[in-house]
Structures are given as C-alpha cells and as structure tokens.
Design a protein around this motif. Structure first.
Motif, PDB file in Angstrom:
ATOM      1  N   LYS A 134      52.838  46.989  22.899  1.00  0.00           N
ATOM      2  CA  LYS A 134      51.802  46.299  23.783  1.00  0.00           C
ATOM      3  C   LYS A 134      52.502  45.230  24.800  1.00  0.00           C
ATOM      4  O   LYS A 134      52.144  45.544  25.900  1.00  0.00           O
ATOM      5  N   ASP A 135      53.018  44.310  24.169  1.00  0.00           N
ATOM      6  CA  ASP A 135      53.599  43.150  25.194  1.00  0.00           C
ATOM      7  C   ASP A 135      54.941  43.073  24.991  1.00  0.00           C
ATOM      8  O   ASP A 135      55.503  41.941  25.655  1.00  0.00           O
ATOM      9  N   GLY A 136      55.876  43.793  24.233  1.00  0.00           N
ATOM     10  CA  GLY A 136      57.236  43.486  24.163  1.00  0.00           C
ATOM     11  C   GLY A 136      57.730  42.414  23.382  1.00  0.00           C
ATOM     12  O   GLY A 136      58.896  41.742  23.278  1.00  0.00           O
ATOM     13  N   THR A 137      56.867  41.657  22.296  1.00  0.00           N
ATOM     14  CA  THR A 137      57.070  40.643  21.611  1.00  0.00           C
ATOM     15  C   THR A 137      58.465  41.227  20.563  1.00  0.00           C
ATOM     16  O   THR A 137      58.410  42.138  19.755  1.00  0.00           O
ATOM     17  N   GLY A 138      59.811  40.560  20.895  1.00  0.00           N
ATOM     18  CA  GLY A 138      60.688  40.800  19.933  1.00  0.00           C
ATOM     19  C   GLY A 138      61.327  41.965  20.080  1.00  0.00           C
ATOM     20  O   GLY A 138      61.863  42.432  19.187  1.00  0.00           O
ATOM     21  N   ALA A 139      61.197  42.360  21.104  1.00  0.00           N
ATOM     22  CA  ALA A 139      61.740  43.877  21.572  1.00  0.00           C
ATOM     23  C   ALA A 139      62.987  44.036  21.470  1.00  0.00           C
ATOM     24  O   ALA A 139      63.578  45.182  21.533  1.00  0.00           O
ATOM     25  N   ASP A 140      63.902  43.071  21.108  1.00  0.00           N
ATOM     26  CA  ASP A 140      65.519  43.030  20.871  1.00  0.00           C
ATOM     27  C   ASP A 140      65.569  43.682  19.593  1.00  0.00           C
ATOM     28  O   ASP A 140      66.852  43.788  19.275  1.00  0.00           O
ATOM     29  N   PHE A 141      64.656  43.574  18.704  1.00  0.00           N
ATOM     30  CA  PHE A 141      64.836  43.890  17.414  1.00  0.00           C
ATOM     31  C   PHE A 141      64.053  45.128  16.670  1.00  0.00           C
ATOM     32  O   PHE A 141      62.750  45.261  17.457  1.00  0.00           O
ATOM     33  N   SER A 142      64.368  45.670  15.668  1.00  0.00           N
ATOM     34  CA  SER A 142      63.005  46.764  15.352  1.00  0.00           C
ATOM     35  C   SER A 142      62.317  46.051  14.707  1.00  0.00           C
ATOM     36  O   SER A 142      62.508  44.877  14.418  1.00  0.00           O
ATOM     37  N   PRO A 143      61.170  46.602  14.158  1.00  0.00           N
ATOM     38  CA  PRO A 143      60.054  45.926  13.600  1.00  0.00           C
ATOM     39  C   PRO A 143      60.445  45.432  12.240  1.00  0.00           C
ATOM     40  O   PRO A 143      60.309  44.288  11.805  1.00  0.00           O
ATOM     41  N   THR A 144      61.305  46.301  11.616  1.00  0.00           N
ATOM     42  CA  THR A 144      62.034  45.765  10.356  1.00  0.00           C
ATOM     43  C   THR A 144      62.767  44.633  10.481  1.00  0.00           C
ATOM     44  O   THR A 144      62.718  43.511   9.456  1.00  0.00           O
ATOM     45  N   ALA A 145      63.746  44.729  11.481  1.00  0.00           N
ATOM     46  CA  ALA A 145      64.643  43.565  11.494  1.00  0.00           C
ATOM     47  C   ALA A 145      63.989  42.405  11.849  1.00  0.00           C
ATOM     48  O   ALA A 145      64.230  41.206  11.321  1.00  0.00           O
ATOM     49  N   LEU A 146      63.046  42.385  12.689  1.00  0.00           N
ATOM     50  CA  LEU A 146      62.214  41.284  13.057  1.00  0.00           C
ATOM     51  C   LEU A 146      61.336  40.663  11.965  1.00  0.00           C
ATOM     52  O   LEU A 146      61.322  39.324  11.949  1.00  0.00           O
ATOM     53  N   ASP A 177      58.987  18.070   9.593  1.00  0.00           N
ATOM     54  CA  ASP A 177      60.339  18.540  10.485  1.00  0.00           C
ATOM     55  C   ASP A 177      60.746  19.657  10.352  1.00  0.00           C
ATOM     56  O   ASP A 177      61.158  20.521  11.143  1.00  0.00           O
ATOM     57  N   ARG A 178      60.744  20.098   9.022  1.00  0.00           N
ATOM     58  CA  ARG A 178      61.137  21.651   8.765  1.00  0.00           C
ATOM     59  C   ARG A 178      60.501  22.582   9.254  1.00  0.00           C
ATOM     60  O   ARG A 178      60.669  23.673   9.673  1.00  0.00           O
ATOM     61  N   ARG A 179      59.088  22.278   9.242  1.00  0.00           N
ATOM     62  CA  ARG A 179      57.997  23.389   9.537  1.00  0.00           C
ATOM     63  C   ARG A 179      58.212  23.458  11.116  1.00  0.00           C
ATOM     64  O   ARG A 179      58.346  24.567  11.831  1.00  0.00           O
ATOM     65  N   ARG A 180      58.257  22.428  11.888  1.00  0.00           N
ATOM     66  CA  ARG A 180      58.660  22.391  13.366  1.00  0.00           C
ATOM     67  C   ARG A 180      59.858  23.315  13.735  1.00  0.00           C
ATOM     68  O   ARG A 180      59.739  24.050  14.733  1.00  0.00           O
ATOM     69  N   SER A 181      60.799  22.925  13.009  1.00  0.00           N
ATOM     70  CA  SER A 181      62.251  23.566  13.116  1.00  0.00           C
ATOM     71  C   SER A 181      61.947  25.424  13.022  1.00  0.00           C
ATOM     72  O   SER A 181      62.394  26.162  13.784  1.00  0.00           O
ATOM     73  N   ILE A 182      61.122  25.583  11.949  1.00  0.00           N
ATOM     74  CA  ILE A 182      60.855  26.994  11.753  1.00  0.00           C
ATOM     75  C   ILE A 182      60.054  27.801  12.889  1.00  0.00           C
ATOM     76  O   ILE A 182      60.730  28.749  13.239  1.00  0.00           O
ATOM     77  N   VAL A 183      58.968  26.966  13.361  1.00  0.00           N
ATOM     78  CA  VAL A 183      58.104  27.679  14.316  1.00  0.00           C
ATOM     79  C   VAL A 183      59.011  27.868  15.602  1.00  0.00           C
ATOM     80  O   VAL A 183      58.987  28.826  16.448  1.00  0.00           O
ATOM     81  N   ARG A 184      59.833  26.502  15.983  1.00  0.00           N
ATOM     82  CA  ARG A 184      60.730  26.630  16.953  1.00  0.00           C
ATOM     83  C   ARG A 184      61.756  27.792  17.085  1.00  0.00           C
ATOM     84  O   ARG A 184      62.141  28.452  17.869  1.00  0.00           O
ATOM     85  N   ALA A 185      62.473  27.904  16.024  1.00  0.00           N
ATOM     86  CA  ALA A 185      63.387  28.907  15.726  1.00  0.00           C
ATOM     87  C   ALA A 185      62.778  30.578  15.950  1.00  0.00           C
ATOM     88  O   ALA A 185      63.350  31.278  16.461  1.00  0.00           O
ATOM     89  N   VAL A 186      61.860  30.594  15.420  1.00  0.00           N
ATOM     90  CA  VAL A 186      60.892  32.063  15.553  1.00  0.00           C
ATOM     91  C   VAL A 186      60.633  32.110  17.120  1.00  0.00           C
ATOM     92  O   VAL A 186      60.793  33.212  17.486  1.00  0.00           O
ATOM     93  N   ARG A 187      60.053  31.046  17.454  1.00  0.00           N
ATOM     94  CA  ARG A 187      59.805  31.292  18.963  1.00  0.00           C
ATOM     95  C   ARG A 187      61.032  31.679  19.810  1.00  0.00           C
ATOM     96  O   ARG A 187      60.755  32.596  20.696  1.00  0.00           O
ATOM     97  N   ARG A 188      62.076  31.078  19.468  1.00  0.00           N
ATOM     98  CA  ARG A 188      63.429  31.355  20.457  1.00  0.00           C
ATOM     99  C   ARG A 188      63.737  32.531  19.904  1.00  0.00           C
ATOM    100  O   ARG A 188      64.304  33.458  20.803  1.00  0.00           O
ATOM    101  N   LEU A 189      63.600  33.061  18.674  1.00  0.00           N
ATOM    102  CA  LEU A 189      63.796  34.577  18.419  1.00  0.00           C
ATOM    103  C   LEU A 189      63.295  35.514  19.145  1.00  0.00           C
ATOM    104  O   LEU A 189      63.925  36.668  19.432  1.00  0.00           O
ATOM    105  N   LEU A 190      62.023  35.244  19.500  1.00  0.00           N
ATOM    106  CA  LEU A 190      61.162  36.456  20.227  1.00  0.00           C
ATOM    107  C   LEU A 190      61.689  36.258  21.823  1.00  0.00           C
ATOM    108  O   LEU A 190      61.423  37.097  22.589  1.00  0.00           O
TER     109      LEU A 190
END
Length: 190
Positions: A134-146, A177-190
C-alpha cells in the motif's frame, strides 16, 4: 551436580503436587525430555506421565500463544510497535523466558510447531505485506526480513539476548533512553 539439583527439584515438585503438578510444570522447569526421564526415575507410571506432560506442553504453548498477541501488532507503525514490545517485555520478563523455553524445546522452524507459531506469525506477515504494498513501508526488505529485524531491535536489551550488553555496561542508560533508541532505529530502518 546439575543432575542432582534437578532430581531434588523434581522430587519436591512430585511430592508436593503429585503427577498432575509434575506433568503441568515439568516441561517449563526441566524440558519435556528432562521431565520424562525424571518422571520415570521417580516411578511415575508411563501412561500417566505422558498424559500429564502432554497437557503441560499444551498449557505452556497456549500461554506463549496468548502472550505473543499481548502487544497489538501495528504494521503501519512499526517504530511504535517496537517500543511497546520493549515495554511489555520489560514488564513481563517471564514471557521471554517462556519463549526461550519454547524455542529450545520445540525449535524455531515454522514446520516443527505450526499449531502454535504459524497463525500469529502468518497474520503479522500478511498485515506487513499489505502495508508494504500500500505505502512502501520497509520496501527494501521482505516482510519476513523486516519483521525479524524489528523484533530483534525491540528485544536487543533483553536479558535473554546472547549478544546483549551486561547490565554493568548499560547502567548509564535508562530504560527510556533504550526505548527511544529502539524507536529511532526502527524508524531509520524504514
């Protein structure tokens, strides 16, 4: 030494709760094979032991299945999902211990235990695939990899993670701090 300790624990469990308690708790405490051997050594009749061990495995697999859906999966907000999963696992470390038991006991292959793992995992993958189309979220990865990457990032600070940092090296960071890092990392992944 370990075998004696497990044997003593098994005997106490059996003496206190009988065959039913041993069969229900044994798989989570000693593993299915360990419970079978310990139960035989305790003289529990084979047919009763097998019946209650099967009930115990079913119980713990059901608990794991329910726990795996405790954090609603939001494929259109993967950073938020990763943060909520981190929070949930911090509040409920027993879920991680149970998941670790399940992987050791049953393996992590999709075809080894499809009745427990497949429906939840497949629903997440289908939802993720739909959002990607629908919107290309994480399109660089397969659903399984993502999904694998998001889960790995969300559980990076889990005590059960073999690559996790020892508590002494991470004390300077707060859970926030850890939670913020996790959210930021996943956001960058997409």
């Amino acid at each position: 030494m370990r075998a004696r300790t497990a044997g003593r624990r098994a005997r106490r469990l059996f003496e206190r709760y009988g065959v039913v308690g041993f069969g229900l708790a044994g798989p989570a405490l000693f593993g299915t094979w360990g419970s079978s051997l310990l139960g035989a050594a305790l003289g529990i009749p084979r047919w009763r032991l097998i019946r209650w061990l099967m009930a115990g495995v079913t119980l713990w697999c059901t608990v794991l299945l329910v726990a795996s859906d405790a954090v609603p999966f939001t494929p259109d907000d993967l950073p938020g999902y990763a943060g909520r999963l981190f929070d949930y696992c911090r509040q409920h470390p027993e879920v991680i211990r149970l998941a670790t038991w399940h992987r050791l006991e049953r393996g992590d292959s999709h075809d080894r235990d499809p009745a427990v793992a497949a429906p939840t995992r497949d629903a997440k993958l289908e939802a993720l695939d739909s959002v990607q189309k629908k919107d290309g979220t994480g399109a660089d990865f397969s659903p399984t990899a993502l999904l694998t990457l998001v889960l790995s990032i969300a559980l990076a600070w889990n005590p059960g993670n073999p690559t996790g940092m020892p508590a002494a090296t991470t004390e300077a960071e707060s859970a926030d701090d850890r939670r913020r890092s996790i959210v930021r990392a996943v956001r960058r992944l997409l």
